[in-house]
Design a protein around this motif. Sequence first.
Motif, mmCIF file in Angstrom:
data_model
loop_
_atom_site.group_PDB
_atom_site.id
_atom_site.type_symbol
_atom_site.label_atom_id
_atom_site.label_comp_id
_atom_site.label_asym_id
_atom_site.label_seq_id
_atom_site.Cartn_x
_atom_site.Cartn_y
_atom_site.Cartn_z
ATOM 1 N N ASN A 134 0.829 -1.206 0.000
ATOM 2 C CA ASN A 134 0.000 0.000 0.000
ATOM 3 C C ASN A 134 0.865 1.258 0.000
ATOM 4 O OD1 ASN A 134 -2.118 -1.783 0.244
ATOM 5 N ND2 ASN A 134 -2.388 -1.428 2.425
ATOM 6 N N VAL A 135 0.276 2.326 -0.538
ATOM 7 C CA VAL A 135 0.915 3.626 -0.577
ATOM 8 C C VAL A 135 -0.049 4.631 0.030
ATOM 9 C CG1 VAL A 135 1.753 5.452 -2.102
ATOM 10 C CG2 VAL A 135 2.214 3.062 -2.658
ATOM 11 N N VAL A 136 0.473 5.524 0.857
ATOM 12 C CA VAL A 136 -0.349 6.601 1.407
ATOM 13 C C VAL A 136 0.021 7.878 0.681
ATOM 14 C CG1 VAL A 136 -0.916 7.938 3.467
ATOM 15 C CG2 VAL A 136 -0.490 5.471 3.647
ATOM 16 N N MET A 137 -0.985 8.569 0.177
ATOM 17 C CA MET A 137 -0.765 9.836 -0.514
ATOM 18 C C MET A 137 -1.299 10.949 0.381
ATOM 19 S SD MET A 137 -2.186 11.205 -4.202
ATOM 20 C CE MET A 137 -1.413 9.930 -5.166
ATOM 21 N N LEU A 138 -0.440 11.933 0.654
ATOM 22 C CA LEU A 138 -0.863 13.094 1.423
ATOM 23 C C LEU A 138 -0.237 14.336 0.840
ATOM 24 C CD1 LEU A 138 1.415 13.525 4.332
ATOM 25 C CD2 LEU A 138 0.951 11.164 3.744
ATOM 26 N N SER A 139 -0.768 15.481 1.221
ATOM 27 C CA SER A 139 -0.292 16.737 0.656
ATOM 28 C C SER A 139 1.130 17.041 1.144
ATOM 29 C CB SER A 139 -1.217 17.884 1.038
ATOM 30 O OG SER A 139 -1.093 18.172 2.409
ATOM 31 N N GLU A 140 1.812 17.883 0.386
ATOM 32 C CA GLU A 140 3.163 18.287 0.767
ATOM 33 C C GLU A 140 3.151 18.987 2.122
ATOM 34 O OE1 GLU A 140 6.986 20.637 -1.132
ATOM 35 O OE2 GLU A 140 5.009 21.019 -1.961
ATOM 36 N N GLU A 185 5.240 17.853 5.372
ATOM 37 C CA GLU A 185 6.180 18.733 6.058
ATOM 38 C C GLU A 185 5.841 18.838 7.544
ATOM 39 O OE1 GLU A 185 9.028 19.873 4.979
ATOM 40 O OE2 GLU A 185 8.657 18.943 3.040
ATOM 41 N N GLY A 186 4.550 18.866 7.857
ATOM 42 C CA GLY A 186 4.141 18.894 9.263
ATOM 43 C C GLY A 186 4.564 17.642 10.002
ATOM 44 N N ILE A 187 4.432 16.496 9.363
ATOM 45 C CA ILE A 187 4.859 15.237 9.966
ATOM 46 C C ILE A 187 6.372 15.240 10.174
ATOM 47 C CG2 ILE A 187 5.106 12.758 9.533
ATOM 48 C CD1 ILE A 187 2.320 12.952 8.120
ATOM 49 N N ARG A 188 7.114 15.675 9.163
ATOM 50 C CA ARG A 188 8.574 15.729 9.286
ATOM 51 C C ARG A 188 8.996 16.635 10.431
ATOM 52 N NH1 ARG A 188 11.509 17.003 3.861
ATOM 53 N NH2 ARG A 188 13.161 17.146 5.388
ATOM 54 N N GLU A 189 8.348 17.780 10.544
ATOM 55 C CA GLU A 189 8.665 18.726 11.616
ATOM 56 C C GLU A 189 8.393 18.104 12.979
ATOM 57 O OE1 GLU A 189 9.453 22.765 13.162
ATOM 58 O OE2 GLU A 189 9.587 22.067 11.106
ATOM 59 N N THR A 190 7.256 17.439 13.101
ATOM 60 C CA THR A 190 6.906 16.785 14.359
ATOM 61 C C THR A 190 7.919 15.715 14.718
ATOM 62 O OG1 THR A 190 4.557 17.224 14.011
ATOM 63 C CG2 THR A 190 5.116 15.462 15.559
ATOM 64 N N LEU A 191 8.300 14.883 13.746
ATOM 65 C CA LEU A 191 9.286 13.841 14.003
ATOM 66 C C LEU A 191 10.624 14.439 14.429
ATOM 67 C CD1 LEU A 191 8.509 11.410 11.055
ATOM 68 C CD2 LEU A 191 8.033 11.040 13.485
#
Length: 80
Positions: free
Chosen positions: A34-40, A44-50
């Motif tokens: 499976n692939v999850v598609m989400l907006s840029e 970026e919000g996920i990357r920042e949180t991580l």
Amino acid sequence: MKNYDMTKAKDDLCNIIETVLNGEAVVITSKKGNVVMLSESDWEGIRETLYLMGDPEFLNDIRDARNTPVSEREVWIPRE
């Protein structure tokens, strides 16, 4: 989260992109996985949180803030 199989996703890519840009993640399924598609901006919000959650000093600041009574907290006013 909406789900599409790969064949339907190929046929409906424009609508899927619009769905994602309107804030909803999409899962595209295939035989290989499976692939999850989400907006840029969501990515970026996920990357920042991580990044922030991986910083021990940031986590200590959060813990300290939670233990500080509201009456003793500093007020932060953003610059314009």
